[in-house]
Write a protein that holds these residues in place. Structure first.
Motif, PDB file in Angstrom:
ATOM      1  N   ASN A  79       0.842  -1.211   0.000  1.00 46.48           N
ATOM      2  CA  ASN A  79       0.000   0.000   0.000  1.00 46.48           C
ATOM      3  C   ASN A  79       0.869   1.249   0.000  1.00 46.48           C
ATOM      4  O   ASN A  79       0.594   2.219  -0.702  1.00 46.48           O
ATOM      5  N   GLN A 111       2.342   2.024  -3.305  1.00 45.03           N
ATOM      6  CA  GLN A 111       1.425   2.213  -4.430  1.00 45.03           C
ATOM      7  C   GLN A 111       1.648   3.519  -5.184  1.00 45.03           C
ATOM      8  O   GLN A 111       1.545   3.557  -6.414  1.00 45.03           O
ATOM      9  N   ASN A 112       1.954   4.575  -4.463  1.00 46.12           N
ATOM     10  CA  ASN A 112       2.124   5.877  -5.121  1.00 46.12           C
ATOM     11  C   ASN A 112       3.491   6.044  -5.769  1.00 46.12           C
ATOM     12  O   ASN A 112       3.666   6.894  -6.635  1.00 46.12           O
ATOM     13  N   LYS A 115       6.609   4.768  -8.185  1.00 43.98           N
ATOM     14  CA  LYS A 115       6.513   4.095  -9.492  1.00 43.98           C
ATOM     15  C   LYS A 115       7.416   2.856  -9.541  1.00 43.98           C
ATOM     16  O   LYS A 115       7.891   2.466 -10.598  1.00 43.98           O
ATOM     17  N   THR A 138       6.236   3.788   5.758  1.00 42.96           N
ATOM     18  CA  THR A 138       6.277   5.016   4.944  1.00 42.96           C
ATOM     19  C   THR A 138       7.640   5.676   5.071  1.00 42.96           C
ATOM     20  O   THR A 138       8.237   6.109   4.076  1.00 42.96           O
TER      21      THR A 138
END
Ligand SMILES: Cc1cc2nc3c(=O)[nH]c(=O)nc-3n(C[C@H](O)[C@H](O)[C@H](O)COP(=O)(O)O)c2cc1C
Length: 186
Positions: free
Chosen positions: A27, A30-31, A33, A180
């Motif tokens: 997750n 996901q943002n 690449k 994160t």
């Protein structure tokens, strides 16, 4: 820059704690690449290193003489930029299938020239029933040693502890924040 991230999952449980941690990593990614691929080791058929040293005669390829389900994974490791070692702690160590996989890394260390890990980044994702000192710290130390020996970089660890008493969902926020933070270092 987009990277190729390879996740090795050493848990036998499809919906277990390690699977949760991996899904939260995905997750988080996901943002970005990056390309992510995953191998679930437990169902695979592979053995540990037989120490024949055939791999030491070839500095450019894994050249492991064993032909089994781990053979294509070695190629994927060589192609990856970042390798995520995700494992539950079993008996103060890695799970059995992860331990067997790490044995097979032996062929990537060469006698002449750099290891086939050189320049790659490693991440450790661990889940445990006990606290950090019920085996997880030994795995982190081992993985750091392996990384250093291979001229790679150990980026960091995300650790879920007391998983058997404290459901992962209760730890989700802290772990997602840690993931994160880790992803920014990749
Ligand atoms: C065979 C076995 C051995 C274990 N040994 C340890 C251990 O030494 N230290 C620890 O903290 N937890 C230990 N645990 C607990 C697991 O690490 C914990 O439940 C883990 O989160 C399971 O991950 P999974 O749900 O992804 O399979 C053990 C569990 C099993 C099944």
């Amino acid at each position: 820059m987009p990277k190729h991230i390879l996740i090795l999952n050493g848990s036998p449980r499809h919906n277990g704690n390690t699977a949760n941690l991996i899904s939260w990593l995905n997750n988080t990614l996901q943002n970005a690449k990056h390309t992510v691929s995953q191998h679930d080791l437990y169902p695979l058929n592979f053995k540990g290193c037989k120490h024949c040293d055939a791999c030491k005669k070839n500095s450019a390829n894994p050249a492991c003489i064993l032909q089994d389900d781990f053979t294509p994974i070695l190629e994927d490791i060589v192609a990856a930029d970042i390798i995520v070692i995700a494992s539950p702690i079993y008996c103060w160590s890695f799970s059995g299938c992860m331990s067997t996989a790490l044995d097979r890394f032996y062929c990537l260390f060469k006698r002449k020239g750099p290891s086939l890990f050189a320049g790659k980044k490693f991440v450790g994702l661990f889940t445990a029933g006990g606290d950090y000192f019920d085996g997880m710290e030994l795995c982190v130390t081992g993985l750091k040693e392996l990384t250093q020996h291979g001229q790679a970089e150990y980026v960091g660890t995300v650790s879920a502890i007391f998983c058997d008493d404290k459901p992962m969902q209760e730890q989700k926020q802290r772990l997602t924040e840690a993931l994160t933070d880790l992803v920014t270092k990749l």
